[in-house]
Design a protein around this motif. Structure first.
Motif, short mmCIF file in Angstrom:
data_model
loop_
_atom_site.label_atom_id
_atom_site.label_comp_id
_atom_site.label_asym_id
_atom_site.label_seq_id
_atom_site.Cartn_x
_atom_site.Cartn_y
_atom_site.Cartn_z
N HIS A 1 0.83 -1.20 0.00
CA HIS A 1 0.00 0.00 0.00
C HIS A 1 0.87 1.25 0.00
O HIS A 1 1.75 1.41 0.84
CB HIS A 1 -0.87 -0.02 1.25
CG HIS A 1 -1.72 1.19 1.39
ND1 HIS A 1 -2.72 1.48 0.51
CD2 HIS A 1 -1.70 2.19 2.31
CE1 HIS A 1 -3.31 2.60 0.89
NE2 HIS A 1 -2.69 3.06 1.98
N GLU B 1 -9.21 12.26 -1.99
CA GLU B 1 -8.20 12.92 -1.16
C GLU B 1 -7.95 14.33 -1.66
O GLU B 1 -7.81 15.27 -0.86
CB GLU B 1 -6.92 12.10 -1.17
CG GLU B 1 -7.07 10.76 -0.45
CD GLU B 1 -5.94 9.81 -0.77
OE1 GLU B 1 -5.04 10.18 -1.55
OE2 GLU B 1 -5.96 8.68 -0.25
N SER C 1 -5.32 8.63 6.44
CA SER C 1 -6.16 7.48 6.06
C SER C 1 -5.52 6.69 4.92
O SER C 1 -5.82 5.50 4.75
CB SER C 1 -7.56 7.95 5.65
OG SER C 1 -7.54 8.63 4.41
N SER C 2 -4.65 7.34 4.14
CA SER C 2 -4.00 6.64 3.04
C SER C 2 -2.97 5.64 3.54
O SER C 2 -2.51 4.79 2.78
CB SER C 2 -3.34 7.64 2.08
OG SER C 2 -2.36 8.40 2.75
N ARG D 1 -4.97 0.40 6.16
CA ARG D 1 -5.27 -0.72 5.25
C ARG D 1 -6.78 -0.98 5.26
O ARG D 1 -7.27 -1.89 5.93
CB ARG D 1 -4.47 -1.95 5.67
CG ARG D 1 -2.96 -1.72 5.63
CD ARG D 1 -2.18 -2.96 6.03
NE ARG D 1 -0.76 -2.69 6.14
CZ ARG D 1 0.11 -2.70 5.12
NH1 ARG D 1 -0.33 -2.95 3.91
NH2 ARG D 1 1.39 -2.44 5.32
N ILE D 2 -7.50 -0.14 4.51
CA ILE D 2 -8.94 -0.30 4.35
C ILE D 2 -9.26 -0.24 2.87
O ILE D 2 -8.46 0.25 2.06
CB ILE D 2 -9.72 0.80 5.10
CG1 ILE D 2 -9.30 2.19 4.62
CG2 ILE D 2 -9.51 0.67 6.60
CD1 ILE D 2 -10.06 3.31 5.29
N VAL E 1 -10.74 0.68 -0.81
CA VAL E 1 -10.82 1.96 -1.51
C VAL E 1 -12.22 2.55 -1.42
O VAL E 1 -12.40 3.74 -1.18
CB VAL E 1 -10.41 1.78 -2.99
CG1 VAL E 1 -10.60 3.08 -3.76
CG2 VAL E 1 -8.97 1.32 -3.08
N ARG F 1 -12.90 3.84 2.08
CA ARG F 1 -12.17 5.08 2.32
C ARG F 1 -12.85 6.25 1.61
O ARG F 1 -12.98 7.35 2.17
CB ARG F 1 -10.73 4.95 1.84
CG ARG F 1 -9.90 6.23 2.04
CD ARG F 1 -8.50 6.13 1.47
NE ARG F 1 -7.69 5.22 2.25
CZ ARG F 1 -7.36 3.99 1.87
NH1 ARG F 1 -7.78 3.52 0.70
NH2 ARG F 1 -6.60 3.23 2.63
N THR F 2 -13.29 6.02 0.38
CA THR F 2 -13.93 7.08 -0.39
C THR F 2 -15.21 7.55 0.29
O THR F 2 -15.46 8.76 0.41
CB THR F 2 -14.25 6.58 -1.81
OG1 THR F 2 -13.02 6.24 -2.47
CG2 THR F 2 -14.96 7.66 -2.61
N LEU G 1 -14.32 9.37 3.73
CA LEU G 1 -13.73 10.70 3.53
C LEU G 1 -14.74 11.66 2.92
O LEU G 1 -14.77 12.85 3.27
CB LEU G 1 -12.49 10.60 2.64
CG LEU G 1 -11.26 9.94 3.26
CD1 LEU G 1 -10.09 9.97 2.27
CD2 LEU G 1 -10.85 10.63 4.55
N LEU H 1 -12.19 4.95 11.52
CA LEU H 1 -10.82 5.08 11.02
C LEU H 1 -9.80 4.74 12.10
O LEU H 1 -8.77 4.11 11.83
CB LEU H 1 -10.58 6.49 10.49
CG LEU H 1 -11.38 6.87 9.23
CD1 LEU H 1 -11.18 8.34 8.89
CD2 LEU H 1 -10.95 6.00 8.04
#
Length: 274
Positions: free
Chosen positions: A19, A35, A90-91, A94-95, A97, A100-101, A104, A158
């Motif tokens: 990652h 992001e 957050s980047s 290890r979650i 995509v 995360r989208t 965020l 998170l």
């Protein structure tokens, strides 16, 4: 042992091996769209805070009290920095995509809602929190309270991700992220306590007490929220040194200890001043 190599491939691609966290220092094409939106939105919120600082200084208003330009200043700066920090750190988590989208995206929208509500009420020269004087004021106050609850949920998810799976990154980053997220939870709990007590006092007819009841918790809340930015930034800056991985991790450990001491001092103050 801390990870000794930075990741090289952005998460979410078919050929993922490691990652690769995105940072504001990386080329634009390496930053995911969500992001980038968070960074831009955070910059706008910070700019809003600075503009209102100019308004405060130029107008000679008071820094204290429920009706003050202080609130759009501090909330604009704090939410802007927090949004940028969360998008960045957050980047390293290890979650997925998509998860995360979504997280965020909702977080960015909620940050805008919070700052907008506070700013509108500041320009109307009325309190933003715990204000039930009119239906509009009640709507804004309740929206801010609900928005605060959403922030707690997202940041808790998170933070849990940081502990469930070891974050990526250079030596010291996993420790910095986990410590920052752990301290962040303290900030969230103190914020929730401020909202709950203020709403309770206001609903029971003690609106003035509601405004003043949060004063003792504000230092704890403010200090705790930004550990998730300060500690990971330190771990990232240490990459630029020629120090060994062991030394860098030791520096991060010392920083975590110092930050924890500051949080403990703020907690003691909150208890004494309550």
């Amino acid at each position: 042992m801390e990870n000794r190599t930075a990741a090289t491939t952005p998460a979410g691609r078919a050929d993922d091996r490691v990652h690769r966290p995105s940072t504001p220092l990386r080329p634009r094409h390496d930053i995911r769209p969500v992001e980038g939106i968070c960074y831009a939105t955070g910059a706008v919120l910070i700019a809003s805070g600075l503009v209102h600082l100019v308004v405060l200084v130029a107008g000679g208003g008071s820094w204290d009290g429920p009706v003050s330009w202080r609130k759009p200043v501090t909330f604009g700066l704090s939410f802007g920095l927090t949004l940028i920090a969360i998008a960045w750190v957050s980047s390293y988590l290890r979650i997925g995509v998509r998860a995360r989208t979504v997280l965020l995206g909702v977080f960015a929208a909620d940050c805008v809602l919070e700052v907008a509500g506070i700013t509108v009420q500041a320009w109307r020269r009325v309190p933003s929190h715990f204000n039930m004087e009119t239906p509009f004021d009640t709507g804004v106050s309740m929206a801010l309270a609900v928005g605060g609850g959403v922030l707690v949920v997202i940041l808790s998810v998170l933070s849990a991700a940081a502990f469930l799976r070891r974050p990526a990154g250079p030596p010291g980053m996993a420790l910095a992220l986990r410590a920052g997220c752990g301290i962040l939870v303290i900030g969230l709990l103190s914020g929730a306590a401020m909202i709950a007590r203020g709403v309770y006092l206001t609903r029971t007819g003690n609106q003035l007490a509601g405004y003043t009841s949060t004063a003792s918790l504000k230092p704890l809340h403010g200090v705790s929220l930004h550990a998730v930015l300060v500690l990971p930034v330190l771990a990232r800056l240490l990459v630029m040194t020629s120090w060994s991985a062991h030394t860098r991790v030791s520096v991060v450990r010392a920083a975590v200890g110092c930050y924890a001491t500051a949080v403990a001092a703020a907690l003691v103050w909150a208890v004494v001043a309550y």
